[in-house]
Design a protein around this motif. Structure first.
Motif, PDB file in Angstrom:
ATOM      1  N   LEU A   1       0.860  -1.184   0.000  1.00 49.40           N
ATOM      2  CA  LEU A   1       0.000   0.000   0.000  1.00 49.40           C
ATOM      3  C   LEU A   1       0.898   1.237   0.000  1.00 49.40           C
ATOM      4  O   LEU A   1       1.747   1.391   0.884  1.00 49.40           O
ATOM      5  N   VAL A   2       0.704   2.103  -1.000  1.00 46.87           N
ATOM      6  CA  VAL A   2       1.557   3.290  -1.129  1.00 46.87           C
ATOM      7  C   VAL A   2       0.747   4.542  -0.782  1.00 46.87           C
ATOM      8  O   VAL A   2      -0.337   4.751  -1.332  1.00 46.87           O
ATOM      9  N   GLU A   3       1.263   5.356   0.129  1.00 48.92           N
ATOM     10  CA  GLU A   3       0.547   6.559   0.560  1.00 48.92           C
ATOM     11  C   GLU A   3       1.513   7.742   0.607  1.00 48.92           C
ATOM     12  O   GLU A   3       2.607   7.639   1.156  1.00 48.92           O
ATOM     13  N   ALA A   4       1.078   8.880   0.074  1.00 50.19           N
ATOM     14  CA  ALA A   4       1.953  10.054   0.021  1.00 50.19           C
ATOM     15  C   ALA A   4       2.134  10.713   1.398  1.00 50.19           C
ATOM     16  O   ALA A   4       3.192  11.251   1.710  1.00 50.19           O
ATOM     17  N   LEU A   5       1.094  10.638   2.246  1.00 48.16           N
ATOM     18  CA  LEU A   5       1.150  11.298   3.560  1.00 48.16           C
ATOM     19  C   LEU A   5       1.930  10.431   4.570  1.00 48.16           C
ATOM     20  O   LEU A   5       2.228   9.272   4.290  1.00 48.16           O
ATOM     21  N   PRO A   6       2.185  10.953   5.771  1.00 48.96           N
ATOM     22  CA  PRO A   6       2.951  10.171   6.747  1.00 48.96           C
ATOM     23  C   PRO A   6       2.181   8.976   7.333  1.00 48.96           C
ATOM     24  O   PRO A   6       2.764   8.120   7.981  1.00 48.96           O
ATOM     25  N   ASN A   7       0.858   8.937   7.173  1.00 46.43           N
ATOM     26  CA  ASN A   7       0.121   7.770   7.677  1.00 46.43           C
ATOM     27  C   ASN A   7      -1.114   7.475   6.829  1.00 46.43           C
ATOM     28  O   ASN A   7      -1.564   8.329   6.072  1.00 46.43           O
TER      29      ASN A   7
ATOM     30  N   THR B   1      -1.736  -4.053  12.409  1.00 45.84           N
ATOM     31  CA  THR B   1      -2.446  -5.213  11.847  1.00 45.84           C
ATOM     32  C   THR B   1      -1.928  -5.538  10.449  1.00 45.84           C
ATOM     33  O   THR B   1      -1.722  -6.704  10.101  1.00 45.84           O
ATOM     34  N   PHE B   2      -1.697  -4.503   9.636  1.00 42.98           N
ATOM     35  CA  PHE B   2      -1.180  -4.724   8.287  1.00 42.98           C
ATOM     36  C   PHE B   2       0.180  -5.418   8.353  1.00 42.98           C
ATOM     37  O   PHE B   2       0.471  -6.301   7.558  1.00 42.98           O
ATOM     38  N   LYS B   3       0.991  -5.016   9.310  1.00 47.55           N
ATOM     39  CA  LYS B   3       2.309  -5.616   9.452  1.00 47.55           C
ATOM     40  C   LYS B   3       2.163  -7.119   9.747  1.00 47.55           C
ATOM     41  O   LYS B   3       2.819  -7.953   9.123  1.00 47.55           O
ATOM     42  N   GLU B   4       1.245  -7.432  10.671  1.00 46.12           N
ATOM     43  CA  GLU B   4       1.017  -8.845  11.014  1.00 46.12           C
ATOM     44  C   GLU B   4       0.495  -9.626   9.817  1.00 46.12           C
ATOM     45  O   GLU B   4       0.801 -10.790   9.626  1.00 46.12           O
ATOM     46  N   GLU B   5      -0.326  -8.947   9.006  1.00 49.47           N
ATOM     47  CA  GLU B   5      -0.892  -9.623   7.826  1.00 49.47           C
ATOM     48  C   GLU B   5       0.125  -9.673   6.686  1.00 49.47           C
ATOM     49  O   GLU B   5      -0.194 -10.137   5.607  1.00 49.47           O
ATOM     50  N   THR B   6       1.288  -9.135   6.910  1.00 44.10           N
ATOM     51  CA  THR B   6       2.374  -8.989   5.912  1.00 44.10           C
ATOM     52  C   THR B   6       2.014  -8.107   4.715  1.00 44.10           C
ATOM     53  O   THR B   6       2.481  -8.312   3.605  1.00 44.10           O
ATOM     54  N   ILE B   7       1.171  -7.099   4.961  1.00 41.71           N
ATOM     55  CA  ILE B   7       0.935  -6.084   3.934  1.00 41.71           C
ATOM     56  C   ILE B   7       1.984  -4.995   4.178  1.00 41.71           C
ATOM     57  O   ILE B   7       2.135  -4.532   5.306  1.00 41.71           O
ATOM     58  N   THR B   8       2.714  -4.624   3.128  1.00 41.34           N
ATOM     59  CA  THR B   8       3.731  -3.580   3.301  1.00 41.34           C
ATOM     60  C   THR B   8       3.074  -2.218   3.130  1.00 41.34           C
ATOM     61  O   THR B   8       2.347  -1.998   2.158  1.00 41.34           O
ATOM     62  N   ILE B   9       3.332  -1.315   4.081  1.00 38.23           N
ATOM     63  CA  ILE B   9       2.825   0.052   3.917  1.00 38.23           C
ATOM     64  C   ILE B   9       4.002   0.945   3.595  1.00 38.23           C
ATOM     65  O   ILE B   9       4.999   0.966   4.316  1.00 38.23           O
ATOM     66  N   ARG B  10       3.900   1.690   2.489  1.00 37.60           N
ATOM     67  CA  ARG B  10       4.949   2.651   2.124  1.00 37.60           C
ATOM     68  C   ARG B  10       4.367   4.043   2.258  1.00 37.60           C
ATOM     69  O   ARG B  10       3.719   4.544   1.350  1.00 37.60           O
ATOM     70  N   THR B  11       4.537   4.656   3.435  1.00 37.17           N
ATOM     71  CA  THR B  11       4.031   6.018   3.612  1.00 37.17           C
ATOM     72  C   THR B  11       5.077   7.012   3.104  1.00 37.17           C
ATOM     73  O   THR B  11       6.202   6.634   2.776  1.00 37.17           O
ATOM     74  N   LYS B  12       4.694   8.279   3.061  1.00 36.97           N
ATOM     75  CA  LYS B  12       5.554   9.360   2.564  1.00 36.97           C
ATOM     76  C   LYS B  12       6.143   9.004   1.197  1.00 36.97           C
ATOM     77  O   LYS B  12       7.308   9.315   0.906  1.00 36.97           O
ATOM     78  N   THR B  13       5.371   8.276   0.430  1.00 38.66           N
ATOM     79  CA  THR B  13       5.837   7.856  -0.896  1.00 38.66           C
ATOM     80  C   THR B  13       4.801   8.301  -1.927  1.00 38.66           C
ATOM     81  O   THR B  13       3.644   7.890  -1.849  1.00 38.66           O
ATOM     82  N   MET B  14       5.228   9.133  -2.842  1.00 39.35           N
ATOM     83  CA  MET B  14       4.293   9.727  -3.807  1.00 39.35           C
ATOM     84  C   MET B  14       4.530   9.117  -5.183  1.00 39.35           C
ATOM     85  O   MET B  14       5.654   9.178  -5.695  1.00 39.35           O
ATOM     86  N   VAL B  15       3.474   8.542  -5.760  1.00 37.60           N
ATOM     87  CA  VAL B  15       3.609   7.968  -7.096  1.00 37.60           C
ATOM     88  C   VAL B  15       3.568   9.107  -8.116  1.00 37.60           C
ATOM     89  O   VAL B  15       2.681   9.962  -8.065  1.00 37.60           O
ATOM     90  N   LYS B  16       4.543   9.117  -9.033  1.00 40.65           N
ATOM     91  CA  LYS B  16       4.658  10.222  -9.983  1.00 40.65           C
ATOM     92  C   LYS B  16       4.393   9.798 -11.424  1.00 40.65           C
ATOM     93  O   LYS B  16       4.152  10.613 -12.289  1.00 40.65           O
ATOM     94  N   LYS B  17       4.537   8.481 -11.665  1.00 44.81           N
ATOM     95  CA  LYS B  17       4.394   8.004 -13.045  1.00 44.81           C
ATOM     96  C   LYS B  17       4.009   6.527 -13.003  1.00 44.81           C
ATOM     97  O   LYS B  17       4.427   5.799 -12.086  1.00 44.81           O
ATOM     98  N   VAL B  18       3.240   6.115 -13.997  1.00 39.85           N
ATOM     99  CA  VAL B  18       2.835   4.711 -14.058  1.00 39.85           C
ATOM    100  C   VAL B  18       3.104   4.188 -15.461  1.00 39.85           C
ATOM    101  O   VAL B  18       2.770   4.844 -16.446  1.00 39.85           O
ATOM    102  N   THR B  19       3.749   3.025 -15.555  1.00 35.07           N
ATOM    103  CA  THR B  19       3.885   2.381 -16.866  1.00 35.07           C
ATOM    104  C   THR B  19       3.153   1.046 -16.788  1.00 35.07           C
ATOM    105  O   THR B  19       2.566   0.721 -15.754  1.00 35.07           O
ATOM    106  N   ASP B  20       3.184   0.257 -17.862  1.00 39.40           N
ATOM    107  CA  ASP B  20       2.425  -1.001 -17.830  1.00 39.40           C
ATOM    108  C   ASP B  20       3.007  -2.021 -16.862  1.00 39.40           C
ATOM    109  O   ASP B  20       2.322  -2.946 -16.445  1.00 39.40           O
ATOM    110  N   LYS B  21       4.290  -1.847 -16.478  1.00 36.27           N
ATOM    111  CA  LYS B  21       4.894  -2.861 -15.611  1.00 36.27           C
ATOM    112  C   LYS B  21       5.418  -2.333 -14.280  1.00 36.27           C
ATOM    113  O   LYS B  21       5.697  -3.109 -13.374  1.00 36.27           O
TER     114      LYS B  21
END
Ligand code: FAD
Ligand code: NAD
Length: 478
Positions: A217-223, A239-259
């Motif tokens: 899960l990618v989120e631009a804000l700190p939480n 809970t996400f950590k226990e479920e092994t979902i990775t949270i990437r906060t303070k990360t802003m997506v700037k571009k998307v390609t097909d892969k």
């Protein structure tokens, strides 16, 4: 030629755009006998969006949370006209709406206009992309039933393609990387559902993917979940950590390609890092943007020139700068969050107001008649009787006219976070109760079941829950 009776010329024509939370809650409470009601929406059903994330993995089947608009309109006291069409333009000067049949099958006429005396705009919002290149082409949104179906198919396609003969380990890793952009409730609920699907079903049916499947899960804000209290944000992240979902906060997506997606974050030294993150599935959940029809309407009304997030409305939900035009839900800006809770309260309030307005007109007409009667009444006694009636009616009129401005009552925020846990910030008396966990999950389930549109929906959702628990979620790709 219409096979329905022509509109009653003695009544005003009320046009309602949309069949979502705002419009449908208005129609539910509206006394349709008072107006010629016309509904225009490209979607001939109401969608219970809070359970839409569950449809992306088959915990619930989408038809269980849809209610055909025809089904509900036929129970109204007076007939309501429904046109399955998109409103393409509102001409405020001419008081007409231009409508277009956008469906596959078109008749000789597929574009026409509908006149209105009163208009309610409840067209909702579009998905925000912020103009980031590649999002529309490669990302999947989560707003409508079609989106949920596309996601469900794409998940399975990624899994089946990853297990294709001779696939390289790198490619397997990419295909099984499920990236969700946006840490609002839509992104969080979807990530939770997806991880549930993997833990309880995919792992069993496709054991070969069990060490590679990954949700980020990618989120631009700190939480994540900024509208929830700090304690619940921490609980969700744990809970996400226990479920092994990775949270990437303070990360802003700037571009998307097909892969891959290109994301920007700050390194430990504070310097900007740009990285390419390969993905198989990309779900884009970064909130709302204006629909073209709303943008166009804003441009027509000088008083709306500063409106950026939606149509500015006053405390009576009247679109500023207009007369007899109201807006509800995500397309209106009234200082509340764009939620179903707000939209449905606005719709219900507007219905009450319209019902009162009709009563007011009725009483005013009666009063006009009585004052004529009073003037022509023979003798003082007869005049006194009419005078007493007038007094009574005036009292009633004052009561009926006493409708205060719209006020939103926040009942709380609820979100499912996966592994049978939910978070809830519930308004309680003058305070707030924040809770998270399995009991909250049971509360989440019962709250949503009670909020479903119809008994039919309630039964179907419960059956789906039992079905997916007993047999597992269906992994067929259609
Ligand atoms: P919508 O419900 O989006 O309805 C808009 C209607 O307008 C639709 O019928 C559409 O077909 C129609 N329309 C669109 N364009 C046109 C046009 N040009 N002409 C005519 N009609 C048109 N909120 C909560 O409070 N709690 C939740 O748990 C929750 N969960 C959510 C989960 C998801 C996955 C999503 C996407 C949203 C969720 N929301 C939730 C937010 C909630 O769904 C919205 O705030 C709500 O739908 C807004 O209602 P609305 O009537 O403004 O718009
Ligand atoms: P949102 O606006 O709540 O969240 C979007 C998130 O995406 C933000 O946190 C933002 O910082 C992030 N973002 C934006 N651009 C980004 C980028 N380029 N890279 C990384 N992150 C980025 O959107 P939503 O979750 O779709 O919700 C929309 C509305 O619907 C909200 O009002 C929400 O409350 C409501 N909703 C409520 C529920 C619920 O109550 N359970 C569920 C779903 C939606």
């Amino acid at each position: 030629p219409d096979d329905q009776p022509p509109p009653d010329p003695s009544k005003k024509t009320l046009v309602v755009l949309g069949t979502g939370w705002g419009s449908v809650s208005l129609l539910k409470k509206l006394d349709t006998e008072n107006y010629n009601v016309v509904v225009v929406s490209p979607r001939n059903y109401f969608l219970f969006t809070p359970l839409l994330p569950s449809c992306t993995v088959g915990t619930i089947e989408h038809r269980s949370i849809m209610e055909p608009i025809r089904n509900f309109l036929r129970h109204k006291k007076a007939a309501v006209k429904y046109y399955e069409a998109e409103a393409t333009k509102i001409d405020y000067e001419k008081r007409v709406i231009y409508i277009n049949d956008d469906s596959e099958i078109k008749g000789d006429v597929s574009a026409t206009e509908v006149p209105f005396d009163m208009l309610v705009i409840g067209v909702g919002a579009e998905n925000a992309t912020f103009g980031i290149p590649g999002v529309t082409e490669h990302g999947l949104f989560l707003k409508e039933v079609g989106d949920a179906q596309r996601i469900r198919n794409r998940i399975m396609d990624c899994c089946e393609t990853a297990t294709f003969k001779d696939q390289s380990p790198e490619e397997i890793k990419r295909l099984l990387h499920m990236v969700v952009v946006g840490g609002g409730p839509t992104g969080v609920e979807f990530a939770g559902e997806l991880q549930d699907f993997f833990n309880s079903d995919l792992k069993k049916w496709l054991p070969e993917i069990k060490d590679t499947f990954k949700v980020t899960l990618v989120e631009a804000l700190p939480n994540v979940l900024p509208m929830f209290s700090k304690q619940l944000i921490e609980y969700t992240e744990k809970t996400f950590k226990e479920e092994t979902i990775t949270i990437r906060t303070k990360t802003m997506v700037k571009k998307v390609t097909d892969k891959y997606i290109e994301a920007e974050s700050a390194g430990p030294d504070g310097k900007k890092i740009v990285e390419q993150i390969p993905y198989g599935l990309l779900v884009w959940a970064t909130g709302n943007a204006l629909r073209p029809i709303v943008k166009d309407f804003i441009n027509q009304i000088p008083a709306q020139k500063d409106s950026r997030r939606g149509l500015a409305v006053n405390e009576y939900l009247v679109v500023k700068g207009c007369e007899n035009v109201w807006a509800v839900g995500d397309c209106a800006v009234a200082n509340y969050a764009p939620t179903a809770q707000v939209a449905s309260q606005e719709g219900a309030w507007l219905a009450r107001m319209f019902n009162q307005m009709a009563k007011t007109h009725e009483i005013e007409a009666e009063l006009a008649e009585l004052s004529v009667k009073q003037e022509t009444a023979p003798g003082k006694d007869a005049r006194d009787v009419v005078f007493a009636d007038i007094k009574d009616l005036q009292k009633r009129l004052r009561r009926v006219k006493q409708i205060g401005p719209f006020e939103y009552t926040h009942q709380g925020s609820l979100a499912y976070i996966g592994s049978e846990k939910a978070v809830a910030d519930i308004a309680w008396w003058s305070g707030n109760i924040a809770s998270g966990g399995t009991l909250t999950y049971l509360f989440w389930r019962s709250a949503y079941i009670s909020m479903c549109f119809s008994t039919r929906n309630r039964i179907l959702v419960c059956v789906d829950w039992v079905k997916s628990k007993v047999f597992g979620r269906d992994v067929s790709r259609v």
